[in-house]
Enzyme design. Structure first.
Site, PDB file in Angstrom:
ATOM      1  N   THR A 140       0.825  -1.210   0.000  1.00 37.89           N
ATOM      2  CA  THR A 140       0.000   0.000   0.000  1.00 37.89           C
ATOM      3  C   THR A 140       0.864   1.267   0.000  1.00 37.89           C
ATOM      4  O   THR A 140       1.997   1.240   0.498  1.00 37.89           O
ATOM      5  CB  THR A 140      -0.895  -0.006   1.270  1.00 37.89           C
ATOM      6  OG1 THR A 140      -1.400   1.302   1.500  1.00 37.89           O
ATOM      7  CG2 THR A 140      -0.129  -0.414   2.518  1.00 37.89           C
ATOM      8  N   ASP A 141       0.296   2.347  -0.501  1.00 38.01           N
ATOM      9  CA  ASP A 141       1.018   3.634  -0.470  1.00 38.01           C
ATOM     10  C   ASP A 141       1.193   4.143   0.959  1.00 38.01           C
ATOM     11  O   ASP A 141       2.005   5.029   1.210  1.00 38.01           O
ATOM     12  CB  ASP A 141       0.313   4.684  -1.339  1.00 38.01           C
ATOM     13  CG  ASP A 141      -1.128   4.978  -0.933  1.00 38.01           C
ATOM     14  OD1 ASP A 141      -1.641   4.326  -0.006  1.00 38.01           O
ATOM     15  OD2 ASP A 141      -1.741   5.870  -1.547  1.00 38.01           O
ATOM     16  N   GLU A 142       0.429   3.564   1.901  1.00 44.00           N
ATOM     17  CA  GLU A 142       0.509   4.047   3.286  1.00 44.00           C
ATOM     18  C   GLU A 142       1.886   3.818   3.910  1.00 44.00           C
ATOM     19  O   GLU A 142       2.225   4.428   4.910  1.00 44.00           O
ATOM     20  CB  GLU A 142      -0.592   3.411   4.146  1.00 44.00           C
ATOM     21  CG  GLU A 142      -1.961   3.734   3.590  1.00 44.00           C
ATOM     22  CD  GLU A 142      -3.112   3.458   4.542  1.00 44.00           C
ATOM     23  OE1 GLU A 142      -2.914   3.548   5.758  1.00 44.00           O
ATOM     24  OE2 GLU A 142      -4.206   3.161   4.033  1.00 44.00           O
ATOM     25  N   TYR A 165      -1.011  -0.301  11.187  1.00 45.13           N
ATOM     26  CA  TYR A 165      -1.284  -1.003   9.921  1.00 45.13           C
ATOM     27  C   TYR A 165      -0.173  -0.725   8.909  1.00 45.13           C
ATOM     28  O   TYR A 165       0.423  -1.644   8.346  1.00 45.13           O
ATOM     29  CB  TYR A 165      -2.640  -0.567   9.348  1.00 45.13           C
ATOM     30  CG  TYR A 165      -2.809  -0.892   7.869  1.00 45.13           C
ATOM     31  CD1 TYR A 165      -2.875  -2.219   7.433  1.00 45.13           C
ATOM     32  CD2 TYR A 165      -2.881   0.123   6.904  1.00 45.13           C
ATOM     33  CE1 TYR A 165      -3.014  -2.521   6.073  1.00 45.13           C
ATOM     34  CE2 TYR A 165      -3.022  -0.167   5.553  1.00 45.13           C
ATOM     35  CZ  TYR A 165      -3.088  -1.490   5.141  1.00 45.13           C
ATOM     36  OH  TYR A 165      -3.208  -1.784   3.801  1.00 45.13           O
ATOM     37  N   LYS A 169       2.630  -3.245   7.199  1.00 47.24           N
ATOM     38  CA  LYS A 169       2.786  -3.454   5.753  1.00 47.24           C
ATOM     39  C   LYS A 169       4.223  -3.115   5.330  1.00 47.24           C
ATOM     40  O   LYS A 169       4.805  -3.800   4.488  1.00 47.24           O
ATOM     41  CB  LYS A 169       1.783  -2.603   4.958  1.00 47.24           C
ATOM     42  CG  LYS A 169       0.330  -3.015   5.098  1.00 47.24           C
ATOM     43  CD  LYS A 169       0.042  -4.422   4.582  1.00 47.24           C
ATOM     44  CE  LYS A 169       0.164  -4.537   3.079  1.00 47.24           C
ATOM     45  NZ  LYS A 169      -0.200  -5.913   2.614  1.00 47.24           N
TER      46      LYS A 169
END
Ligand code: NAD
Length: 332
Positions: A140-142, A165, A169
């Site tokens: 994810t871009d997060e 989270y 990741k």
């Protein structure tokens, strides 16, 4: 590529991806492995359940014995790891399961892939693998953290995750990278922006707002609602995963995004007006701790090197999505 293990295939993106692969590639065997947490729903896949090239196995990526059993039974040569704990709010309440699934589970999958794909099983340092095997980590871009009002995430940026989270990741991404650098395992990582579309769990922004709107309930918006996300229709993400699977260069990371920045409040207002409800339903609530202000993806690498581009406009995709949830209200 013949037998693809898709983990987390009963979730939102996973079920859309499984459906696409089962229908698009009758010559591939698609094995969907999912632990069926609260986020998994096999109703999402009832239309492909009896396809001859599809199998579902209920198993947890943290269970090494079960993962090995799946590799040996089906002769897995490709892994697409979508299994994850994926909800930021839950990660703030209960971070541990995010680490065990998103980091340790990923490492168990990598280890098993290495064990079954090594050309010389007795050589613990063997860096040669069977022809065509590949491990694709869906991230994810997060992991990049938050942006200010300008700038875009590029693949070479340092990882600065802010939520448990995102940190889990990022941990998953780093262990995938380490298996490439240390053991030469052929891997790719994709980092996608926020997805929207059918079959998303109702805890997430768009389905939650649609569901509450239809029921005439309050629409809780964090903080001032001005957080910016770069929205991509889930089918476009699935096509990007397919392209990376077939054309990705070993060890490379690809950002995926549709150049579609919207604030949360814009999305909520659009849902309200499409459903003909009153904006009085919108209720601003205390912001989420560590809430990232803005995400935005630079997709130059995947568009120029692999030839992917999104085909759904946000305007059309969001209308189709809203109508899908209206049709499926109370069905799942
Ligand atoms: P989701 O929560 O809808 O689905 C996750 C699936 O994984 C569920 O079916 C769940 O049962 C399964 N799962 C959870 N723990 C497991 C375990 N230990 N073993 C096996 N299965 C397990 O998530 P999603 O939104 O479909 O996201 C899928 C992946 O894509 C995640 O890795 C997420 O980080 C990534 N991603 C999501 C988005 C998004 O906007 N939704 C954007 C970018 C990346």
């Amino acid at each position: 590529m013949q037998t693809i293990l898709i983990t987390g295939g009963a979730g939102f993106i996973g079920s859309n991806f499984v459906r696409m692969m089962v229908n698009r590639y009758p010559r591939y065997n698609i094995i969907n492995m999912d632990a069926m947490t609260y986020a998994g729903n096999l109703v999402n896949l009832s239309d492909v359940n009896s396809a001859p090239n599809y199998r579902f196995v209920k198993a947890d990526i943290r269970n090494r014995k079960d993962v090995e059993q799946i590799f040996s039974t089906y002769g897995i040569d490709t892994v697409v790891n979508l299994a994850a704990e994926s909800h930021v709010d839950r990660s703030i309440e209960e971070p541990e399961v995010f680490l065990t699934t998103n980091v340790v589970g990923t490492q168990i999958l990598l280890d098993t892939a290495r064990k079954y794909w090594k050309v010389n099983p007795n050589d613990k340092y063997c860096k040669e693998y069977k022809h065509g095997v590949t491990f694709l980590q869906i991230s994810t871009d997060e992991v990049y953290g938050a942006l200010d009002e300008t700038g875009l995430f590029v693949e070479t940026m340092p990882l600065m995750p802010n939520s448990p989270y995102a940190a889990s990741k990022a941990g998953g991404d780093l262990i995938v990278r380490a298996y490439y650098e240390t053991y030469g395992l052929p891997v790719n990582i994709t980092r996608c922006s926020n997805n929207y579309g059918p079959y998303q769990h109702p805890e997430k922004l768009i389905p939650l707002m649609i569901q509450n709107c239809l029921a005439g309930k309050d629409l809780p918006v964090y903080g001032d609602g001005m957080q910016v996300r770069d929205w991509l229709y889930v089918d476009d993400h699935c096509h990007a995963i397919d392209i990376v699977l077939h054309k990705g260069m070993p060890g490379e990371i690809y950002n995926i995004g549709g150049n579609n920045e919207k604030t949360n409040i814009e999305i909520v207002r659009l849902i309200v007006s499409t459903l003909g409800k009153s904006e009085r339903l919108i209720k601003y609530v205390a912001d989420r701790p560590g809430h990232d202000r803005r995400y935005a993806i630079d997709n130059t690498k995947i568009t120029t090197e692999l030839g992917w581009k999104p085909v759904h406009t946000f305007e059309k995709g969001i209308q189709e999505t809203i109508q899908w949830y209206v049709r499926h209200e109370n069905k799942e």
